[in-house]
Design a protein around this motif. Structure first.
Motif, mmCIF file in Angstrom:
data_model
loop_
_atom_site.group_PDB
_atom_site.id
_atom_site.type_symbol
_atom_site.label_atom_id
_atom_site.label_comp_id
_atom_site.label_asym_id
_atom_site.label_seq_id
_atom_site.Cartn_x
_atom_site.Cartn_y
_atom_site.Cartn_z
ATOM 1 N N GLN A 178 17.414 4.784 38.731
ATOM 2 C CA GLN A 178 17.619 3.723 37.272
ATOM 3 C C GLN A 178 18.796 2.264 38.831
ATOM 4 O OE1 GLN A 178 17.982 4.571 34.555
ATOM 5 N NE2 GLN A 178 19.996 3.713 34.033
ATOM 6 N N VAL A 179 19.000 1.428 37.967
ATOM 7 C CA VAL A 179 19.288 -0.294 38.550
ATOM 8 C C VAL A 179 20.817 -0.508 37.076
ATOM 9 C CG1 VAL A 179 19.053 -1.664 39.275
ATOM 10 C CG2 VAL A 179 18.385 -0.421 39.890
ATOM 11 N N GLN A 180 21.559 -0.439 38.161
ATOM 12 C CA GLN A 180 23.251 -1.084 36.958
ATOM 13 C C GLN A 180 23.328 -2.903 37.532
ATOM 14 O OE1 GLN A 180 26.138 1.854 37.322
ATOM 15 N NE2 GLN A 180 25.340 2.609 35.398
ATOM 16 N N LEU A 181 23.052 -3.910 36.600
ATOM 17 C CA LEU A 181 23.417 -5.066 36.902
ATOM 18 C C LEU A 181 24.434 -5.621 36.648
ATOM 19 C CD1 LEU A 181 19.213 -6.027 36.126
ATOM 20 C CD2 LEU A 181 20.516 -5.618 38.630
ATOM 21 N N VAL A 182 25.156 -6.313 36.967
ATOM 22 C CA VAL A 182 26.786 -6.649 36.806
ATOM 23 C C VAL A 182 26.497 -8.674 37.094
ATOM 24 C CG1 VAL A 182 28.865 -6.939 36.537
ATOM 25 C CG2 VAL A 182 28.144 -4.730 37.061
ATOM 26 N N GLU A 183 26.592 -9.372 35.505
ATOM 27 C CA GLU A 183 26.258 -10.228 36.454
ATOM 28 C C GLU A 183 27.849 -10.731 36.285
ATOM 29 O OE1 GLU A 183 23.043 -9.871 32.940
ATOM 30 O OE2 GLU A 183 25.330 -9.232 33.675
ATOM 31 N N SER A 184 28.423 -12.207 36.961
ATOM 32 C CA SER A 184 29.512 -12.611 37.203
ATOM 33 C C SER A 184 29.779 -13.982 37.228
ATOM 34 C CB SER A 184 30.447 -11.423 38.081
ATOM 35 O OG SER A 184 29.300 -12.624 39.910
ATOM 36 N N SER A 230 23.196 -1.836 41.624
ATOM 37 C CA SER A 230 23.860 -0.726 42.041
ATOM 38 C C SER A 230 22.152 0.150 42.347
ATOM 39 C CB SER A 230 24.140 0.303 41.137
ATOM 40 O OG SER A 230 23.474 0.726 39.694
ATOM 41 N N GLY A 231 22.303 0.954 43.479
ATOM 42 C CA GLY A 231 21.709 1.711 44.104
ATOM 43 C C GLY A 231 20.416 0.841 45.106
ATOM 44 N N SER A 284 15.976 -3.431 46.683
ATOM 45 C CA SER A 284 14.857 -4.232 47.202
ATOM 46 C C SER A 284 13.147 -4.038 46.393
ATOM 47 C CB SER A 284 14.648 -4.522 48.615
ATOM 48 O OG SER A 284 14.718 -2.968 48.668
ATOM 49 N N TYR A 285 13.581 -3.523 45.889
ATOM 50 C CA TYR A 285 12.217 -2.527 45.248
ATOM 51 C C TYR A 285 11.568 -4.013 43.905
ATOM 52 C CZ TYR A 285 11.960 1.979 48.637
ATOM 53 O OH TYR A 285 11.467 2.309 49.097
ATOM 54 N N TYR A 286 12.798 -4.475 43.353
ATOM 55 C CA TYR A 286 12.658 -5.044 41.655
ATOM 56 C C TYR A 286 12.466 -6.630 42.123
ATOM 57 C CZ TYR A 286 14.166 -0.187 40.369
ATOM 58 O OH TYR A 286 14.268 0.869 40.032
ATOM 59 N N ASN A 296 22.965 -6.092 48.208
ATOM 60 C CA ASN A 296 22.109 -5.770 46.475
ATOM 61 C C ASN A 296 22.577 -6.737 45.847
ATOM 62 O OD1 ASN A 296 21.135 -3.683 47.384
ATOM 63 N ND2 ASN A 296 22.018 -2.225 46.624
ATOM 64 N N THR A 297 22.525 -7.886 45.984
ATOM 65 C CA THR A 297 23.111 -9.320 44.866
ATOM 66 C C THR A 297 21.982 -10.295 44.800
ATOM 67 O OG1 THR A 297 25.003 -8.468 45.443
ATOM 68 C CG2 THR A 297 25.106 -11.066 44.200
#
Length: 125
Positions: free
Chosen positions: A1-7, A25-26, A30-32, A77-78
């Motif tokens: 599971q990956v959670q993404l937050v834009e800003s 998150s997570g 780097s696998y994505y 992670n960004t």
């Protein structure tokens, strides 16, 4: 599971720059591969850019090529989208999305597994 937050979105005048961030998150980020998409009011969502999981491959929509640059820092992670020479037609809600595995970079939204909530970019003339 990956959670993404834009800003990083905001209101700017034409010709200005913005840098969007997509924080994930997570521990396996780097696998994505990560893509950026945008949707303007009354229009369909469109592909903007994508970056491979280790950042060695990138692709862009013709409409942003030469003005936008995608990059990533897996230690943080960004993923970033540097947007220069902004135009009013860049006004949209910008989303990042993650797709598991490999160096295949997709321009198709349905091929991405996880999506953020979006950050608004408004460019005035």
């Amino acid at each position: 599971q990956v959670q993404l937050v834009e800003s990083g979105g905001g209101w700017v005048q034409a010709g200005a720059s913005l840098r969007l961030s997509c924080a994930a998150s997570g521990r396996t980020f780097s696998y994505y591969a990560v893509g950026w998409f945008r949707q303007a009011p009354g229009k369909e969502r469109e592909f903007v850019s994508a970056i491979a999981r280790i950042g060695d491959l990138t692709i862009y929509a013709d409409s942003v090529k030469g003005r936008f640059t995608v990059s990533r820092d897996n230690a943080k992670n960004t993923v970033y989208l540097q947007m220069n020479s902004l135009k009013p037609e860049d006004t949209a809600l910008y989303y990042c999305a993650a797709r598991y595995g490999g160096n295949y970079l997709s321009r198709l939204g349905h091929e991405y597994d996880y999506w953020g909530q979006g950050t608004q970019v408004t460019v005035s003339s």
